[in-house]
Write a protein that holds these residues in place. Structure first.
Motif, short mmCIF file in Angstrom:
data_model
loop_
_atom_site.label_atom_id
_atom_site.label_comp_id
_atom_site.label_asym_id
_atom_site.label_seq_id
_atom_site.Cartn_x
_atom_site.Cartn_y
_atom_site.Cartn_z
N LYS A 151 0.82 -1.22 0.00
CA LYS A 151 0.00 0.00 0.00
C LYS A 151 0.85 1.27 0.00
O LYS A 151 0.32 2.37 -0.18
CB LYS A 151 -0.94 0.01 1.21
CG LYS A 151 -1.89 -1.18 1.28
CD LYS A 151 -2.87 -1.22 0.11
CE LYS A 151 -3.87 -2.35 0.28
NZ LYS A 151 -4.86 -2.42 -0.81
N ASN A 152 2.15 1.13 0.27
CA ASN A 152 3.08 2.25 0.10
C ASN A 152 2.81 3.39 1.11
O ASN A 152 3.07 4.56 0.82
CB ASN A 152 2.96 2.81 -1.33
CG ASN A 152 4.23 3.49 -1.81
OD1 ASN A 152 5.32 3.18 -1.35
ND2 ASN A 152 4.08 4.42 -2.73
N LEU A 153 2.34 3.04 2.28
CA LEU A 153 1.94 4.06 3.25
C LEU A 153 3.12 4.73 3.95
O LEU A 153 3.00 5.86 4.43
CB LEU A 153 1.00 3.44 4.29
CG LEU A 153 -0.40 3.12 3.78
CD1 LEU A 153 -1.17 2.32 4.82
CD2 LEU A 153 -1.14 4.39 3.43
N LYS A 154 4.26 4.07 3.98
CA LYS A 154 5.43 4.69 4.62
C LYS A 154 5.79 5.99 3.92
O LYS A 154 6.13 6.99 4.55
CB LYS A 154 6.61 3.72 4.62
CG LYS A 154 7.81 4.24 5.39
CD LYS A 154 8.95 3.24 5.40
CE LYS A 154 10.12 3.77 6.23
NZ LYS A 154 10.63 5.08 5.74
N VAL A 155 5.71 5.98 2.59
CA VAL A 155 6.01 7.19 1.82
C VAL A 155 5.01 8.29 2.15
O VAL A 155 5.38 9.46 2.33
CB VAL A 155 5.97 6.87 0.31
CG1 VAL A 155 6.03 8.15 -0.51
CG2 VAL A 155 7.12 5.95 -0.07
N ILE A 173 -3.69 11.12 -10.86
CA ILE A 173 -3.01 9.84 -11.01
C ILE A 173 -1.52 10.09 -10.82
O ILE A 173 -0.93 10.93 -11.52
CB ILE A 173 -3.29 9.21 -12.38
CG1 ILE A 173 -4.80 9.01 -12.58
CG2 ILE A 173 -2.55 7.89 -12.53
CD1 ILE A 173 -5.19 8.59 -13.98
N ILE A 174 -0.93 9.39 -9.86
CA ILE A 174 0.46 9.67 -9.50
C ILE A 174 1.34 8.43 -9.67
O ILE A 174 0.84 7.30 -9.77
CB ILE A 174 0.57 10.20 -8.06
CG1 ILE A 174 -0.09 9.23 -7.05
CG2 ILE A 174 -0.08 11.56 -7.95
CD1 ILE A 174 0.80 8.24 -6.40
N ASP A 175 2.64 8.66 -9.72
CA ASP A 175 3.63 7.58 -9.76
C ASP A 175 3.97 7.21 -8.32
O ASP A 175 4.54 8.04 -7.59
CB ASP A 175 4.87 8.05 -10.51
CG ASP A 175 5.93 6.97 -10.65
OD1 ASP A 175 5.82 5.92 -9.97
OD2 ASP A 175 6.88 7.17 -11.43
N PRO A 176 3.65 6.00 -7.87
CA PRO A 176 3.89 5.64 -6.46
C PRO A 176 5.37 5.57 -6.09
O PRO A 176 5.70 5.59 -4.90
CB PRO A 176 3.22 4.27 -6.34
CG PRO A 176 3.30 3.69 -7.73
CD PRO A 176 3.10 4.87 -8.65
N ASP A 177 6.22 5.50 -7.09
CA ASP A 177 7.66 5.44 -6.82
C ASP A 177 8.32 6.81 -6.83
O ASP A 177 9.53 6.92 -6.63
CB ASP A 177 8.34 4.54 -7.86
CG ASP A 177 7.86 3.10 -7.78
OD1 ASP A 177 7.70 2.60 -6.65
OD2 ASP A 177 7.63 2.49 -8.84
N ASP A 178 7.54 7.85 -7.08
CA ASP A 178 8.07 9.21 -7.17
C ASP A 178 7.58 10.01 -5.96
O ASP A 178 6.48 10.55 -5.95
CB ASP A 178 7.62 9.86 -8.48
CG ASP A 178 8.30 11.20 -8.75
OD1 ASP A 178 8.74 11.84 -7.77
OD2 ASP A 178 8.37 11.60 -9.93
N PHE A 179 8.41 10.10 -4.94
CA PHE A 179 8.07 10.79 -3.69
C PHE A 179 7.64 12.23 -3.98
O PHE A 179 6.63 12.71 -3.44
CB PHE A 179 9.28 10.76 -2.76
CG PHE A 179 9.10 11.50 -1.46
CD1 PHE A 179 8.67 10.84 -0.32
CD2 PHE A 179 9.38 12.87 -1.37
CE1 PHE A 179 8.50 11.51 0.88
CE2 PHE A 179 9.21 13.55 -0.18
CZ PHE A 179 8.77 12.86 0.95
#
Length: 343
Positions: A196-200, A297-303
């Motif tokens: 879910k990438n919540l840490k970011v 819509i975002i890139d989940p790998d791009d902080f």
């Protein structure tokens, strides 16, 4: 009696029950649930038989994870021999029960409800070959969306594909819609796992003390996430579906930053309750979001992409997003989903 569909699916998840109830208004269906419940769910009422309006049977009264596979396979064989049906619909290719069902049925009757996407499904080597073999037994695929169709193309599937734009139908409790003033309140609902990438997201909100983030759910990252979160980030235990309405209505923007997500039913829930959505490009339900209209819509790998998107929202852009959400109809989308099974 001959059924229009004999459906074999994992669990009586609420969104599947809602979908099958609607299909049952048009067609004669029979549903076989592999198990009665699961140990992995977002709320206590995720599975239930409260309002079932179709005929069904369950292969085991144990949880999905605790089922005896030999028992469920044997019971499934007896069901397939017992009932006459025009089409067999299996809801995935991840279970031995699904493989057995399509193997015992005529290929011209076999349909697959595909919820896997090209982003999380391995199409190379032996695993890709196994998926191609499964698809060779399938005459029609009901694909949830574009990322699912892309998976089929990667696997060289060349038979009938019907896009449903959904994986089920959300609960739709009544509520009074009002235009909100932007209060910088963000919401996440789901299982607290690494995918879910919540840490970011927490790292971003830790640097934005004037913003509020509410995280609803539980999972194996709960302790880590809570440890790293500052006082503007609030954790709420799993909430029954029937009680989620007030939580959605108390927030401004929904965020789903997953590294991968086969669909993301929470996106539909957020839109239904009037929340614009920031969604990862790796989520199947991204196609419900028109960038800059009813969300982003975002890139989940791009902080920095995610951070800049959050910071770009002000009173004026929030008003634009709310207007976009107001013009998006979850009900219309569901009509298309239901109609796709009536071909």
């Amino acid at each position: 009696m001959t059924y229009d569909y004999l459906i074999v699916t994992h669990l009586p998840a609420f969104y599947k029950i809602n979908l099958y109830n609607e299909i049952a208004k048009k067609l004669n269906i029979f549903v076989i649930f592999v198990a009665v419940d699961t140990e992995e769910k977002r709320s206590a009422d995720f599975t239930n038989f409260g309002d079932v309006n179709f005929k069904y049977e369950i292969l085991t009264d144990k949880t999905f994870q605790a089922r005896n596979l030999l028992v469920t396979l044997f019971k499934l064989v007896t069901k397939l021999k017992k009932y006459e049906f025009k089409k067999l619909l299996v809801c995935g290719w991840d279970l031995p029960e699904f493989w057995l069902a399509v193997f015992l049925s005529s290929s011209c009757k076999n349909c697959l409800a595909l919820e896997s996407t090209v982003l999380e499904s391995n199409t190379n080597g032996l695993r890709g070959l196994i998926k191609k073999i499964f698809l060779s037994f399938i005459d029609t695929v009901f694909a949830s969306g574009d990322l699912h169709v892309e998976l089929l193309k990667t696997l060289d599937y060349d038979k009938k594909i019907i896009i449903t734009r959904g994986v089920g139908i959300i609960n739709k409790p009544s509520f009074s819609f009002v235009n909100k003033h932007y209060r910088k309140r963000f919401l996440f609902v789901g299982r607290l796992t690494s995918v879910k990438n919540l840490k970011v997201v927490i790292d971003i909100f830790n640097s934005l003390p004037e913003f509020k983030l509410s995280i609803v759910g539980s999972g194996d990252e709960s302790k880590l996430l809570k440890k790293n979160a500052k006082s503007n980030i609030f954790f709420i235990p799993p909430v029954d579906n029937k009680l989620l309405r007030d939580i959605y209505l108390d927030n401004d923007i929904f965020i789903l930053p997953s590294k991968k997500e086969t669909w993301g039913l929470v996106v539909e829930e957020a839109l239904f309750f009037g929340l614009p959505v920031i969604v990862s490009k790796n989520c199947g339900s991204r196609e419900l979001i028109e960038h800059g209209v009813n969300g982003y819509i975002i890139d989940p790998d791009d902080f920095f992409n995610l951070q800049e998107t959050i910071l770009s929202i002000d009173d004026a852009t929030f008003a634009v997003l709310q207007n976009g959400v107001n013009h998006f109809s979850v009900n219309d989308k569901d009509v298309q989903q239901i109609s796709s099974y009536l071909y």
